[in-house]
Design a protein around this motif. Structure first.
Motif, PDB file in Angstrom:
ATOM      1  N   ILE A  53      39.059  49.747  46.748  1.00 41.37           N
ATOM      2  CA  ILE A  53      40.385  49.133  46.587  1.00 41.37           C
ATOM      3  C   ILE A  53      41.325  50.093  45.893  1.00 41.37           C
ATOM      4  O   ILE A  53      42.473  50.275  46.309  1.00 41.37           O
ATOM      5  CB  ILE A  53      40.264  47.796  45.830  1.00 41.37           C
ATOM      6  N   LEU A  63      35.359  44.721  49.970  1.00 38.60           N
ATOM      7  CA  LEU A  63      35.480  46.065  49.409  1.00 38.60           C
ATOM      8  C   LEU A  63      34.982  46.107  47.971  1.00 38.60           C
ATOM      9  O   LEU A  63      35.037  45.126  47.247  1.00 38.60           O
ATOM     10  CB  LEU A  63      36.941  46.520  49.444  1.00 38.60           C
ATOM     11  N   HIS A 117      44.819  51.832  47.442  1.00 37.68           N
ATOM     12  CA  HIS A 117      46.129  51.710  46.811  1.00 37.68           C
ATOM     13  C   HIS A 117      46.679  53.069  46.388  1.00 37.68           C
ATOM     14  O   HIS A 117      47.891  53.245  46.354  1.00 37.68           O
ATOM     15  CB  HIS A 117      46.049  50.784  45.587  1.00 37.68           C
ATOM     16  N   TRP A 155      39.503  42.441  52.155  1.00 41.31           N
ATOM     17  CA  TRP A 155      39.619  42.831  50.753  1.00 41.31           C
ATOM     18  C   TRP A 155      38.448  42.313  49.926  1.00 41.31           C
ATOM     19  O   TRP A 155      38.034  42.961  48.967  1.00 41.31           O
ATOM     20  CB  TRP A 155      40.940  42.321  50.177  1.00 41.31           C
ATOM     21  N   ASP A 182      35.282  47.927  44.093  1.00 43.68           N
ATOM     22  CA  ASP A 182      36.434  48.256  43.250  1.00 43.68           C
ATOM     23  C   ASP A 182      36.993  49.639  43.543  1.00 43.68           C
ATOM     24  O   ASP A 182      38.207  49.821  43.636  1.00 43.68           O
ATOM     25  CB  ASP A 182      36.048  48.165  41.775  1.00 43.68           C
TER      26      ASP A 182
END
Length: 54
Positions: A48, A43, A52, A40, A45
């Motif tokens: 991410i 990665l 999600h 994480w 923004d």
């Protein structure tokens, strides 16, 4: 003599509880599976957000 046995048992129980707590709560710092902190952290923004959203 009996008090020493109870004290040693208490110390062993406390040590076992501390080790178990460490094993359960420590972060995964190895590998690049999707559940690890390094994955994480590497990665961007938008990546991410896309993970999600999917």
């Amino acid at each position: 003599m009996l008090n020493n046995a109870f004290g040693a048992g208490a110390v062993l129980a406390l040590a076992a509880a501390a080790v178990l707590l460490f094993l359960v709560t420590r972060p995964r710092l190895y590998g690049w599976d999707r559940a690890s902190y390094p994955y994480w952290a590497g990665l961007h923004d938008n990546e991410i957000v896309a993970l999600h959203a999917g």
